[in-house]
Design an enzyme around this catalytic site. Sequence first.
Site, mmCIF file in Angstrom:
data_model
loop_
_atom_site.group_PDB
_atom_site.id
_atom_site.type_symbol
_atom_site.label_atom_id
_atom_site.label_comp_id
_atom_site.label_asym_id
_atom_site.label_seq_id
_atom_site.Cartn_x
_atom_site.Cartn_y
_atom_site.Cartn_z
ATOM 1 N N GLU A 28 40.473 46.547 54.369
ATOM 2 C CA GLU A 28 40.228 46.464 53.087
ATOM 3 C C GLU A 28 38.866 46.611 52.680
ATOM 4 O O GLU A 28 38.347 47.325 51.918
ATOM 5 C CB GLU A 28 40.710 44.923 52.789
ATOM 6 C CG GLU A 28 40.209 44.492 51.016
ATOM 7 C CD GLU A 28 40.899 43.221 50.770
ATOM 8 O OE1 GLU A 28 41.537 42.555 51.285
ATOM 9 O OE2 GLU A 28 40.586 42.834 49.560
ATOM 10 N N ASP A 58 35.439 36.638 52.664
ATOM 11 C CA ASP A 58 36.676 37.393 52.833
ATOM 12 C C ASP A 58 36.790 38.723 53.490
ATOM 13 O O ASP A 58 36.577 39.639 52.730
ATOM 14 C CB ASP A 58 37.137 37.486 51.203
ATOM 15 C CG ASP A 58 38.496 38.298 50.978
ATOM 16 O OD1 ASP A 58 39.208 37.894 51.930
ATOM 17 O OD2 ASP A 58 38.777 38.535 50.102
ATOM 18 N N GLU A 112 43.842 31.763 44.519
ATOM 19 C CA GLU A 112 44.119 32.862 43.681
ATOM 20 C C GLU A 112 45.252 32.806 42.714
ATOM 21 O O GLU A 112 45.964 33.810 42.522
ATOM 22 C CB GLU A 112 43.881 34.217 44.345
ATOM 23 C CG GLU A 112 42.608 34.183 45.305
ATOM 24 C CD GLU A 112 42.479 35.366 46.071
ATOM 25 O OE1 GLU A 112 41.336 35.816 46.313
ATOM 26 O OE2 GLU A 112 43.484 36.066 46.540
#
Lengths: 663, 663
Positions: free
Chosen positions: B381, B353, B274
């Site tokens: 998240e 993820d 990333e």
Amino acid sequence: MRTGDFDAAWLPPAAFRAVGRRRTLLRAGDGPLVDTVHGEVADACGRFGGRVVRDGGEDAELVLEVTGGPAGAGLGDEGFALARRGGTTTVTASGGRGLLYGLFHVVRLGEDAFRGERPREEHRPALAVRMLDHWDNVAVHPVMGQVERGYAGGSLFWADGRARGDLGRVRAYGRLLAACGVNAVAVNNVNVHETEAHLLTDRIGEVAAIADALRPYGIRTHLSVTFAAPMVLGSLPTADPLDAAVRAWWRGATARVYEAIGDFGGYVVKADSEGRPGPFAYGRSHADGANALAAALEPYGGTVHWRTFVYDHHQDWRDRSTDRARAAYDHFTPLDGEFAPNAVLQVKHGPMDFQVREPVSPLIGAMPRTRLAVEVQATQEYTGQQRHVCWLGPMWSEVLRFRPEGGSGPRVGELARGGLVAVSNAGDDPFWTGHPLAQANLYTFGRLAWDPRADPGAVLDEWIRLTFTPERSADPVRLTDGLHAVLDGSWATYEKYTAPLGVGFMVQPGHHYGPSVDGYEYSPWGTYHFADRDGVGVDRSTATGTGYAGQYAGPWAEVYGSVETCPDELLLFFHHVPYGHVLHSGRTVIQHIYDTRFEGVAEVEEARRVWAGLADLVDPARHARVAERYEEQLRSAREWRDQVNSYFLRKSGVPDARGRTIH
Amino acid sequence: MRTGDFDAAWLPPAAFRAVGRRRTLLRAGDGPLVDTVHGEVADACGRFGGRVVRDGGEDAELVLEVTGGPAGAGLGDEGFALARRGGTTTVTASGGRGLLYGLFHVVRLGEDAFRGERPREEHRPALAVRMLDHWDNVAVHPVMGQVERGYAGGSLFWADGRARGDLGRVRAYGRLLAACGVNAVAVNNVNVHETEAHLLTDRIGEVAAIADALRPYGIRTHLSVTFAAPMVLGSLPTADPLDAAVRAWWRGATARVYEAIGDFGGYVVKADSEGRPGPFAYGRSHADGANALAAALEPYGGTVHWRTFVYDHHQDWRDRSTDRARAAYDHFTPLDGEFAPNAVLQVKHGPMDFQVREPVSPLIGAMPRTRLAVEVQATQEYTGQQRHVCWLGPMWSEVLRFRPEGGSGPRVGELARGGLVAVSNAGDDPFWTGHPLAQANLYTFGRLAWDPRADPGAVLDEWIRLTFTPERSADPVRLTDGLHAVLDGSWATYEKYTAPLGVGFMVQPGHHYGPSVDGYEYSPWGTYHFADRDGVGVDRSTATGTGYAGQYAGPWAEVYGSVETCPDELLLFFHHVPYGHVLHSGRTVIQHIYDTRFEGVAEVEEARRVWAGLADLVDPARHARVAERYEEQLRSAREWRDQVNSYFLRKSGVPDARGRTIH
């Protein structure tokens, strides 16, 4: 073509060649605007060998005169007359403003102004207010940045938390604006945050400094204020517009504003909109709200621009009966006749929010006893954010020529008695507008505000001649044709690769750049397309839909209300139709979606090619900036094409009739 | 139940009642950990009337002893033995750490520790490293805030741009962690920005201060570092891991770290992921990269945790052959055997993820010659961001019990020789985790890291008993049953109303809260569901898809690779099927989607009702906070239900068999 640190835009020195070569007589007395005119001519003469005298001199080729006599009568404050006889071109005005506009008219004409004979022709602006609203923040907003929906760098007016110390560029901005006819600027964002609220009171001196820099070019300064100012700034317990203390507070604050800025234009207010405070909190109407501020401004000749962008931004997407498009009309038409003469309702040109294609707002023309201003958006929030070429002249012209009552009724440009307003696309970028070709939007706006019936193509041609001075180029025809090729159809091109047939809002949430077909589909913003496996579009008919079409006067309720008569380009704005529905063009809706996406991308590829071919004729920095942005435009256009096509192929199952790749 | 400014979580004073009432003999010599044990017992005695002596005393009810003799042998550094005979309960350990864990074990047992006889039982942690990674920034990030993906306020460690001056709360945090078995903490975000890079060098003193606060509870401090540190901090022209100067730089920097923090745990690195820098820039492998840092840490017993979250985040959604799920396996398995012994590969538990449902990463078990750590995400998240109740114990337990080779092969919990790591969900919120019930995730993580085969239900019960001390409540059964009712099935409930059948990623882009079915569908992130009018899901089979299923060992390649044998809950992760496909459950995919959405919302409504019924039994502040969050959870769950159902109804055209409202 640069002057100092920034681009000369449509006033490069070469544009003054014809004037600068002449012997000019300025017969206009004194005053700041006349001084401006003198300075402009003297500068040009210094560069090109002519000369300018004040009074006297018999052999002038150009006479610039202010007269109170019969020759000036009827021209008004801003009009001018132009004539040429016996080798002398004469501009006549009743004052400095008209003279300045007349001078810029001569600049536009160039050598043509000095050929043959020319009978007297009179020019007057059709609209008294030709205004730019800057959505500039003083304090940089953590999310929106300094300029909300700005794509041209920081603010021209504000830096480091205060008004710029050096306002030279603001003066240069005022000069550019005067040259296209703009005469009013609001210097801060309509979303008035805490810091900016204080511009009205303890920080008015900063606004006055900006006003001083704009005044020599005939531009009045306006200020966006918060409706809650009496509470935020005045520590009153209420902002109720009918409360005596509140009204007194506005009177006092406004008196102090006029002490600082004698020709202050007035206030701009976004109230009860997207979370801004407003009169609804006190059970008062928007007329009550606007009139409270109008009353404070009235003694000084000021105006309140009160925005009609009032809608429910906490809508439930499940509720298909509520229609955001109806909101402005529903909120405001019942109040017609209740607004003070110096309260202007500022109406977005379409019922939604500056999409690439919307019908004209039915509010325009529906309030005969109210002064309306029409608001357009030069900053390209939904039209490519100044990374895409999208010249909006044709769109604005369509709006301004629209006749809300049909037949031979008045046009929007005539109904906008409160003026034409654009959200500015300029910032502290060296090219003013980020994308150098977006300067054309700013220029075109000013010229259409001066004359809403002007042919946008002719305006663009003017802009090209001033900006690129093709007559000085190695290949004037290739340059001019090339610029027209990349600009003339750029709005149509943009429409082709983005949201189809008027349905709008297929953008990424928040920043609004790039495609997201469902990005606003399940949101609280009232922005839906209702695509399912069978069809797409919003039924706003009176018979089966939200009834929005019925808000239109004249023939339009019927034209828009029926699938048969609705224009293709607005079909999905007004109707939900099957993918197999055949348009007036003869294509089905789904095939239209596919075809136009492919066409739009092909047109961008072609424009990029044309631009590349102008490398030898355009200033290198400007050429490079545009070329670089074409790369991004093409990437983005392909992304739009592919996402929209894939979305509708997946949903409809209908293959492309021409067998092109859809992912 | 508050202590000072923050919640006591699972260590309220009342939890120490059984210990605090006893006569305790501490026979353990000196040392900081023994002092901690003494302090804990002395505090409890001060509150509940017992007493504690060091050495001497014949009539002790509780003996806490450190011994190098046979009784301590084999317990290791952190293990302990517990026995009770003749009215004396004895905890034996080989050192202070084991003694501390033994004391907290007695606390968990409460009065049970002091009843009857108890044969000697030995306790040792299954995993040597039980670690929390904090994604805390020192400088507040303009978009991500201070704690990236944090939902519990600011950082516990950092405030005002530096380590907190008062580290009392950090010490309290260490105490809570020790009580559930955590023994390592990384104190900054794996995305190491400019400010945080300096923690490694000139700001190591701040890290040392934090380490001092955590050390008394047996917790070693780790630091996230940037792979580019030799360039960013050392002004070298390269960060090539095979460059001699680069290696020397890491050696020197690491030596200085150990001068400041003698028991420093090591580095955490996110490289080539990333946008982070990494060895790829120099044509080096991740083994080269990790080993360079490992070599610097080796002399001091430090470890580098090297994350395997490496994938192409600029993927083209049009390209269906690239599969992000494959990336970690494809990148790392060829390197098996090349990593230094003190380099640990830190593998996310699933291949994507931290979605609510993923298969276990095929990388786990596929690198027998490499130490792997498994990473889970306590911060919610993608599981409700601590506004929703979502107790993750059952999910983590499923992962830890999974046997990558099938049959009676080793479980993930045994293969994670490098430890178990969680991204922390704690911040400076008074309740530590925002949602008070999210404390259960932190506690459960620690206990599962200590014993990956523990029954999560039993762990939850422990947490309830410690946190709420139901035996002191007016209605212990109602309280305990109510807490189990709202927590036990909360992960399953969350799964029911969000993305169905393992397909994942139907969240709003950026912040990842709330539904957006197509939010990541046309993105560069490799996160697609490929829903069209006929079906939905990602074909990851070997026969017709991306081949991801073939990365699995044992029976799993076949089980996952076939539509017939793939478990329902992962069907859309592995296969693209028609809406009419019949699941093992007997329902069609589309009806499953509808049914589970409705069930999920009904379960939230029921949980909210149960919670409301506990108002008289729970501390008012804690009850109010949870009740308030249930309102948001219910609103959000309904939004998920309606958006997902509407999306699939519009796409499939299949009506709900039970005729419920789908908008």
